[in-house]
Design an enzyme around this catalytic site. Structure first.
Site, PDB file in Angstrom:
ATOM      1  N   SER A 135       0.824  -1.205   0.000  1.00  0.00           N
ATOM      2  CA  SER A 135       0.000   0.000   0.000  1.00  0.00           C
ATOM      3  C   SER A 135       0.858   1.255   0.000  1.00  0.00           C
ATOM      4  O   SER A 135       0.552   2.231  -0.690  1.00  0.00           O
ATOM      5  CB  SER A 135      -0.931   0.017   1.217  1.00  0.00           C
ATOM      6  OG  SER A 135      -1.937  -0.961   1.106  1.00  0.00           O
ATOM      7  N   GLY A 184     -17.287   7.466  -0.104  1.00  0.00           N
ATOM      8  CA  GLY A 184     -16.310   6.423  -0.394  1.00  0.00           C
ATOM      9  C   GLY A 184     -16.503   5.902  -1.800  1.00  0.00           C
ATOM     10  O   GLY A 184     -15.851   6.345  -2.750  1.00  0.00           O
ATOM     11  N   CYS A 228      -6.315   7.586 -11.775  1.00  0.00           N
ATOM     12  CA  CYS A 228      -5.293   7.206 -10.802  1.00  0.00           C
ATOM     13  C   CYS A 228      -5.678   5.920 -10.084  1.00  0.00           C
ATOM     14  O   CYS A 228      -4.835   5.034  -9.858  1.00  0.00           O
ATOM     15  CB  CYS A 228      -5.105   8.321  -9.775  1.00  0.00           C
ATOM     16  SG  CYS A 228      -4.575   9.909 -10.468  1.00  0.00           S
ATOM     17  N   LEU A 229      -6.952   5.798  -9.723  1.00  0.00           N
ATOM     18  CA  LEU A 229      -7.401   4.595  -9.029  1.00  0.00           C
ATOM     19  C   LEU A 229      -7.200   3.353  -9.875  1.00  0.00           C
ATOM     20  O   LEU A 229      -6.876   2.281  -9.357  1.00  0.00           O
ATOM     21  CB  LEU A 229      -8.873   4.736  -8.639  1.00  0.00           C
ATOM     22  CG  LEU A 229      -9.181   5.728  -7.515  1.00  0.00           C
ATOM     23  CD1 LEU A 229     -10.676   5.819  -7.306  1.00  0.00           C
ATOM     24  CD2 LEU A 229      -8.483   5.333  -6.230  1.00  0.00           C
ATOM     25  N   GLN A 255      -6.610 -36.823   2.955  1.00  0.00           N
ATOM     26  CA  GLN A 255      -7.279 -36.427   1.715  1.00  0.00           C
ATOM     27  C   GLN A 255      -7.924 -35.054   1.822  1.00  0.00           C
ATOM     28  O   GLN A 255      -7.869 -34.260   0.871  1.00  0.00           O
ATOM     29  CB  GLN A 255      -8.333 -37.480   1.332  1.00  0.00           C
ATOM     30  CG  GLN A 255      -7.739 -38.804   0.884  1.00  0.00           C
ATOM     31  CD  GLN A 255      -8.805 -39.808   0.483  1.00  0.00           C
ATOM     32  OE1 GLN A 255      -9.999 -39.509   0.463  1.00  0.00           O
ATOM     33  NE2 GLN A 255      -8.370 -41.019   0.142  1.00  0.00           N
ATOM     34  N   GLU A 310      -9.970   0.899  -2.947  1.00  0.00           N
ATOM     35  CA  GLU A 310      -9.808   0.988  -4.405  1.00  0.00           C
ATOM     36  C   GLU A 310     -10.989   0.356  -5.145  1.00  0.00           C
ATOM     37  O   GLU A 310     -10.847  -0.243  -6.196  1.00  0.00           O
ATOM     38  CB  GLU A 310      -8.497   0.326  -4.866  1.00  0.00           C
ATOM     39  CG  GLU A 310      -7.268   0.683  -4.068  1.00  0.00           C
ATOM     40  CD  GLU A 310      -6.869   2.140  -4.200  1.00  0.00           C
ATOM     41  OE1 GLU A 310      -7.584   2.896  -4.867  1.00  0.00           O
ATOM     42  OE2 GLU A 310      -5.842   2.504  -3.612  1.00  0.00           O
ATOM     43  N   PHE A 357     -25.853   1.409 -10.655  1.00  0.00           N
ATOM     44  CA  PHE A 357     -25.237   1.968  -9.456  1.00  0.00           C
ATOM     45  C   PHE A 357     -26.234   2.678  -8.571  1.00  0.00           C
ATOM     46  O   PHE A 357     -26.005   2.858  -7.389  1.00  0.00           O
ATOM     47  CB  PHE A 357     -24.119   2.946  -9.857  1.00  0.00           C
ATOM     48  CG  PHE A 357     -22.911   2.247 -10.421  1.00  0.00           C
ATOM     49  CD1 PHE A 357     -21.915   1.765  -9.587  1.00  0.00           C
ATOM     50  CD2 PHE A 357     -22.768   2.058 -11.786  1.00  0.00           C
ATOM     51  CE1 PHE A 357     -20.796   1.121 -10.102  1.00  0.00           C
ATOM     52  CE2 PHE A 357     -21.676   1.412 -12.323  1.00  0.00           C
ATOM     53  CZ  PHE A 357     -20.677   0.942 -11.464  1.00  0.00           C
TER      54      PHE A 357
END
Length: 388
Positions: free
Chosen positions: A95, A141, A242-243, A283, A367, A387
């Site tokens: 990160s 966010g 950028c993300l 197993q 991200e 969305f």
């Protein structure tokens, strides 16, 4: 005789010698310099960020996929492999590198003026200066368009007010790339952190990414000259671009955490005796290992394909979402499954598994959450946005 999971997929044969050498170099540094200390950093919830930045700068991984200004100018795929090896040690270390190179440095490199680039990029590439990226807010966010941070004109200057949240490197940064709402839409600003009105209190009491500096950014009447604005970024396409750079690194990085968990589990079950036999000989154990190897290998093949597409200039945001969604989801599943094979030992910092599992809880969310990436893929498949 044991076969490494990646050997079953002949992964090395898909890499060039230069790519393998970069991967080996980063892995060697990680094993020698970082791994012996990372459990203590995680337990303490603190890292020597400036010292680490300088060491990573010497290694050449800060902004390594960028051209010029002291950056290494490697391929995107090589950058991905470096992220994999860093996250095999700890997600917090990857990160630090991702935020420095793929967010703060990339924003200046892609959207900044020549003066911005000359002032900041050489020092950031060397690890002498640290950057952070201020986009996420307490109430914005997954929906960055709802940001409340503002930038208003006052003569030729800009005045910034607002709060950013969950900002990696924030408390140790020399420069912050801050995104704010203006009368002309969302714009980015290069903000030296010693500017009056800027503060970055560190966020404590985390149970994930503890070997990483996470901060709040507070901007109270922060006055900047007109030239602080990034001239080539207008609207949300700037920060989202950028993300996508950072998400690409995560596609590889998450596999590093998963690989480390699987390598640890394979070694552990070979040594652990249960009912008079090695745990590896049962197993059910072998089924778990085989299933995890399949998902790890498939994730690596996907990452390599995305890396080749990126180097060819043909990678799309939807494809990055595909990689981030799949590889982080499978990585956290592998970490949790490996924990079961280690039993009670799996919850201690004597082994890296619970640390990786905790870290991946954050990687799963930042991200772009899994839900957001699912909807990006869904829109690509149907042509319908879901969305809202």
């Amino acid at each position: 005789m044991r076969t490494h999971p990646f050997d079953l997929f002949a992964i090395d044969g898909l890499l060039t010698e230069e790519e393998r050498e970069i991967q080996r170099t980063v892995r060697t540094m990680g094993e020698r310099e970082l791994r012996p200390q990372v459990a203590q950093w995680f337990e303490d919830g603190a890292i020597p960020a400036r010292e680490l930045a300088r060491e990573l700068g010497k290694l050449g991984v800060l902004g390594m996929h960028l051209e010029g200004y002291g950056c290494a100018g490697t391929s995107a795929l090589s950058y991905g492999l470096a992220c994999l090896e860093l996250e095999a040690v700890d997600s917090g270390l990857r990160s630090l590198v991702s935020v420095q190179g793929s967010l703060a440095m990339y924003a200046i490199w892609k959207y900044g003026s020549e003066e911005h680039k000359q002032e900041w990029l050489p020092g950031m590439a060397a690890g002498e200066k640290i950057g952070c990226f201020g986009l996420t807010e307490p109430d914005a966010g997954s929906d960055p368009g709802a940001m409340r941070t503002t930038a208003r004109r006052d003569g030729s200057d800009w005045i910034l007010d607002g709060t950013k949240m969950w900002i990696t490197n924030g408390s140790v940064a020399d420069v912050a790339v801050v995104w704010a709402r203006t009368d002309d839409g969302v714009r980015g600003f290069v903000v030296p952190t010693d500017t009056p009105g800027f503060s970055a209190p560190e966020i404590k009491r985390k149970l994930s990414l503890r070997a990483s500096v996470t901060s709040e950014l507070v901007l109270e009447d922060v006055r900047l000259p007109a030239e602080a604005m990034l001239p080539s970024a207008r609207g949300l396409s700037g920060p989202l671009g950028c993300l996508n750079e950072a998400r690409f690194g995560i596609v590889f990085g998450a596999l590093g955490a998963a690989r480390d968990c699987l390598e640890t589990a394979i070694s552990y079950v070979g040594d652990r005796t249960v009912f008079g036999r090695a745990l590896a000989s049962y197993q059910l154990t072998q089924q778990k290992l085989a299933d995890m190897t399949l998902e790890l290998g498939k994730g690596m093949l996907l990452a390599l394909q995305l890396g080749r597409l990126k180097d060819a200039g043909r990678l799309t945001p939807e494809q990055i979402s595909l990689g981030k969604l799949n590889n982080v989801r499978e990585a956290i599943a592998i970490a949790r499954e490996c924990r079961t094979l280690l039993g009670a030992n799996g919850i201690t910092l004597e082994y890296p598994v619970i640390r990786h599992a905790n870290n991946l809880e954050s990687v799963l969310t930042y991200e772009g959450t899994s839900e957001v990436h699912t909807l990006v893929i869904g829109k690509a498949l149907t042509g319908e946005g879901a969305f809202r």
